[in-house]
Design an enzyme around this catalytic site. Sequence first.
Site, PDB file in Angstrom:
ATOM      1  N   LEU A   1       0.839  -1.202   0.000  1.00  0.00           N
ATOM      2  CA  LEU A   1       0.000   0.000   0.000  1.00  0.00           C
ATOM      3  C   LEU A   1       0.874   1.254   0.000  1.00  0.00           C
ATOM      4  CD1 LEU A   1      -2.767  -0.756   2.673  1.00  0.00           C
ATOM      5  CD2 LEU A   1      -3.099  -0.429   0.207  1.00  0.00           C
TER       6      LEU A   1
ATOM      7  N   VAL B   1      18.422   8.613 -14.270  1.00  0.00           N
ATOM      8  CA  VAL B   1      18.208   9.252 -15.576  1.00  0.00           C
ATOM      9  C   VAL B   1      16.731   9.278 -15.966  1.00  0.00           C
ATOM     10  CG1 VAL B   1      20.526   8.790 -16.443  1.00  0.00           C
ATOM     11  CG2 VAL B   1      18.735   7.075 -16.765  1.00  0.00           C
TER      12      VAL B   1
ATOM     13  N   ARG C   1      12.407   8.125 -14.966  1.00  0.00           N
ATOM     14  CA  ARG C   1      11.576   6.941 -14.737  1.00  0.00           C
ATOM     15  C   ARG C   1      10.723   6.739 -15.978  1.00  0.00           C
ATOM     16  NH1 ARG C   1      11.254   4.986  -9.570  1.00  0.00           N
ATOM     17  NH2 ARG C   1       9.175   4.151  -9.936  1.00  0.00           N
TER      18      ARG C   1
ATOM     19  N   HIS D   1       5.265  39.277   9.278  1.00  0.00           N
ATOM     20  CA  HIS D   1       6.697  39.547   9.446  1.00  0.00           C
ATOM     21  C   HIS D   1       7.130  39.058  10.817  1.00  0.00           C
ATOM     22  CE1 HIS D   1      10.526  41.601   9.115  1.00  0.00           C
ATOM     23  NE2 HIS D   1      10.331  42.063  10.349  1.00  0.00           N
TER      24      HIS D   1
HETATM   25  P1  NAD Z   1      14.329  13.549 -14.215  1.00  0.00           P
HETATM   26  O1  NAD Z   1      13.728  13.476 -15.552  1.00  0.00           O
HETATM   27  O2  NAD Z   1      13.912  14.614 -13.264  1.00  0.00           O
HETATM   28  O3  NAD Z   1      15.920  13.673 -14.340  1.00  0.00           O
HETATM   29  C1  NAD Z   1      16.698  12.791 -15.076  1.00  0.00           C
HETATM   30  C2  NAD Z   1      17.943  13.545 -15.420  1.00  0.00           C
HETATM   31  O4  NAD Z   1      18.856  12.650 -16.049  1.00  0.00           O
HETATM   32  C3  NAD Z   1      17.687  14.679 -16.411  1.00  0.00           C
HETATM   33  O5  NAD Z   1      18.285  15.840 -15.903  1.00  0.00           O
HETATM   34  C4  NAD Z   1      18.342  14.183 -17.688  1.00  0.00           C
HETATM   35  O6  NAD Z   1      18.845  15.235 -18.490  1.00  0.00           O
HETATM   36  C5  NAD Z   1      19.458  13.319 -17.114  1.00  0.00           C
HETATM   37  N1  NAD Z   1      19.961  12.325 -18.063  1.00  0.00           N
HETATM   38  C6  NAD Z   1      19.270  11.601 -18.967  1.00  0.00           C
HETATM   39  N2  NAD Z   1      20.117  10.818 -19.661  1.00  0.00           N
HETATM   40  C7  NAD Z   1      21.355  11.057 -19.177  1.00  0.00           C
HETATM   41  C8  NAD Z   1      22.647  10.569 -19.498  1.00  0.00           C
HETATM   42  N3  NAD Z   1      22.813   9.683 -20.489  1.00  0.00           N
HETATM   43  N4  NAD Z   1      23.714  11.030 -18.800  1.00  0.00           N
HETATM   44  C9  NAD Z   1      23.545  11.958 -17.815  1.00  0.00           C
HETATM   45  N5  NAD Z   1      22.337  12.454 -17.485  1.00  0.00           N
HETATM   46  C10 NAD Z   1      21.267  12.012 -18.154  1.00  0.00           C
HETATM   47  O7  NAD Z   1      14.134  12.094 -13.590  1.00  0.00           O
HETATM   48  P2  NAD Z   1      14.468  11.538 -12.139  1.00  0.00           P
HETATM   49  O8  NAD Z   1      15.288  12.525 -11.372  1.00  0.00           O
HETATM   50  O9  NAD Z   1      15.004  10.174 -12.353  1.00  0.00           O
HETATM   51  O10 NAD Z   1      13.038  11.479 -11.487  1.00  0.00           O
HETATM   52  C11 NAD Z   1      12.012  10.682 -12.102  1.00  0.00           C
HETATM   53  C12 NAD Z   1      10.660  11.283 -11.862  1.00  0.00           C
HETATM   54  O11 NAD Z   1      10.331  11.242 -10.503  1.00  0.00           O
HETATM   55  C13 NAD Z   1      10.610  12.736 -12.294  1.00  0.00           C
HETATM   56  O12 NAD Z   1       9.469  12.945 -13.070  1.00  0.00           O
HETATM   57  C14 NAD Z   1      10.555  13.497 -11.011  1.00  0.00           C
HETATM   58  O13 NAD Z   1       9.803  14.693 -11.136  1.00  0.00           O
HETATM   59  C15 NAD Z   1       9.904  12.514 -10.061  1.00  0.00           C
HETATM   60  N6  NAD Z   1      10.389  12.791  -8.712  1.00  0.00           N
HETATM   61  C16 NAD Z   1       9.884  13.855  -8.044  1.00  0.00           C
HETATM   62  C17 NAD Z   1      10.376  14.173  -6.800  1.00  0.00           C
HETATM   63  C18 NAD Z   1       9.849  15.364  -6.057  1.00  0.00           C
HETATM   64  O14 NAD Z   1       8.779  15.845  -6.411  1.00  0.00           O
HETATM   65  N7  NAD Z   1      10.549  15.882  -5.073  1.00  0.00           N
HETATM   66  C19 NAD Z   1      11.385  13.423  -6.221  1.00  0.00           C
HETATM   67  C20 NAD Z   1      11.885  12.363  -6.944  1.00  0.00           C
HETATM   68  C21 NAD Z   1      11.370  12.053  -8.188  1.00  0.00           C
END
Ligand code: NAD
Length: 446
Positions: free
Chosen positions: A34, A259, A261, A432
Amino acid sequence: MRIIIIGAGPGGYETAVEAAKRGIEVTLISDGPLGGTCLNEGCIPTKTFCHYAGLIEEMRKAEALGIAAAPAFDYSKVLERKAEVVQQLQGGIAQLMKNKLITLVEGHASLKDSRTVIVNGEEITGDKIIIAVGSVSASLPIPGADLPGVITSREILNLPEVPRRLAVIGGGVIGLEFASIFKSFGSEVSVLEYAPTILPRFDVDLAKRLKLALGKRGIKIETAAQVTGISQVEGGLSVSYLAKAGEAAAQADVVLMAVGRRANLDSLNLADIGIEFTRRGITVDQNMETNVPGVYAIGDVLGQMMLAHAATFQGLRALNHICGEPDSIDFGIIPAAVFTMPEAATVGMTEEEAEAAGIPVRCLKSMFRANGKAVSMDDADGFCKLLVSEQDGRLLGCHLFGPHAADIVQEIAALLAKRATLADLQAVIHAHPTLGEVIQSAAHSA
Ligand code: NAD
């Protein structure tokens, strides 16, 4: 009315609870625990890690503020606390599931037709089906990606000890959050990002300034770096990459692959019942309905905004459509946060998006170093940027980093939802001294 929901993350379980409130019978099917990715291996355990990282940083600063502190860090307690937090919140969801209108079925679902799902060898029928099966970590097709020590955001939450050297591939949200956490825990951290800036989808101004702030903490960030392979070397792993200056390598004990999801498209037999999808995710209309009438999809499986709160509200939209109740949810206004230290947050249009759309904008900025509360907290590295339309004065976006940025940005999300103007914001009295005054300062910098 009876709805079948597949997946018990913040998309699926929240929709189940809301449906039951409306008197709808729900069968919620999940083959995982869950709470889904968010609760078990995403947002919540990561925030427990962040809390520890924050405490460590506070204690490091304490001595300079006249409080003798000798932090002794027992990493095993982080893992224990994380497990407790997850268990406590899972218990909360389990309580919510004890509703006579909700039937929870543990098992892997497959679709038989637009009204029928098979799970544990049994057929379950409903009037509508909502698919909320989430996403999985993506990887790079490079040599060495499957070596031991190359891990994803799932495994990094269960490392038995803090690695001496951590290399992070991907300077997106996940990569930067773990880079920030493990830097506080004592690792040497390097981040390799393919794009010219970190957080490529964020406002460029914000991304550049946040990179500097993280660099000041000793996190090595290489942008425009193309990772070419990972190899085992004596004493650890070596990540080779092509950078502006030529070929280089980052040495590490653990490599985090962050890189992106990808939508969990393989877990259901979507094609068998003719549900349209692309490589990115399931295709839906504005009501979250797929091309197969009565079958809806929400959350990460759409491959759009992979955020827990987006999934929850997409579920609400689907439910409202099922019930024939129009709503005013604006999916163009989804605040997002990055829980690094300092924290970053964003909502609405970026300056680059406005430019691409041909909308003339004015950017109003303020700095946390001029904010009394932030200075008192000894946490004044940060900035806030408001985007305002030149044409009609409407607020278009807000991008900031600094203490509690994620909480501060919500005010602008509310104002954007109400189509407020800069003049509306300027007339709002802010208490403030509060961190939220960075918004007021930016608004009055006009
Ligand atoms: P992301 O898409 O945010 O970042 C992946 C990064 O990897 C990008 O900057 C991309 O340019 C880079 N990348 C891709 N190929 C590459 C390569 N060959 N070499 C080097 N860099 C490369 O994805 P994420 O950080 O894996 O997160 C996945 C999802 O989960 C996102 O949609 C994110 O918004 C979500 N998430 C959100 C939160 C939050 O809201 N705080 C936290 C974690 C994850």
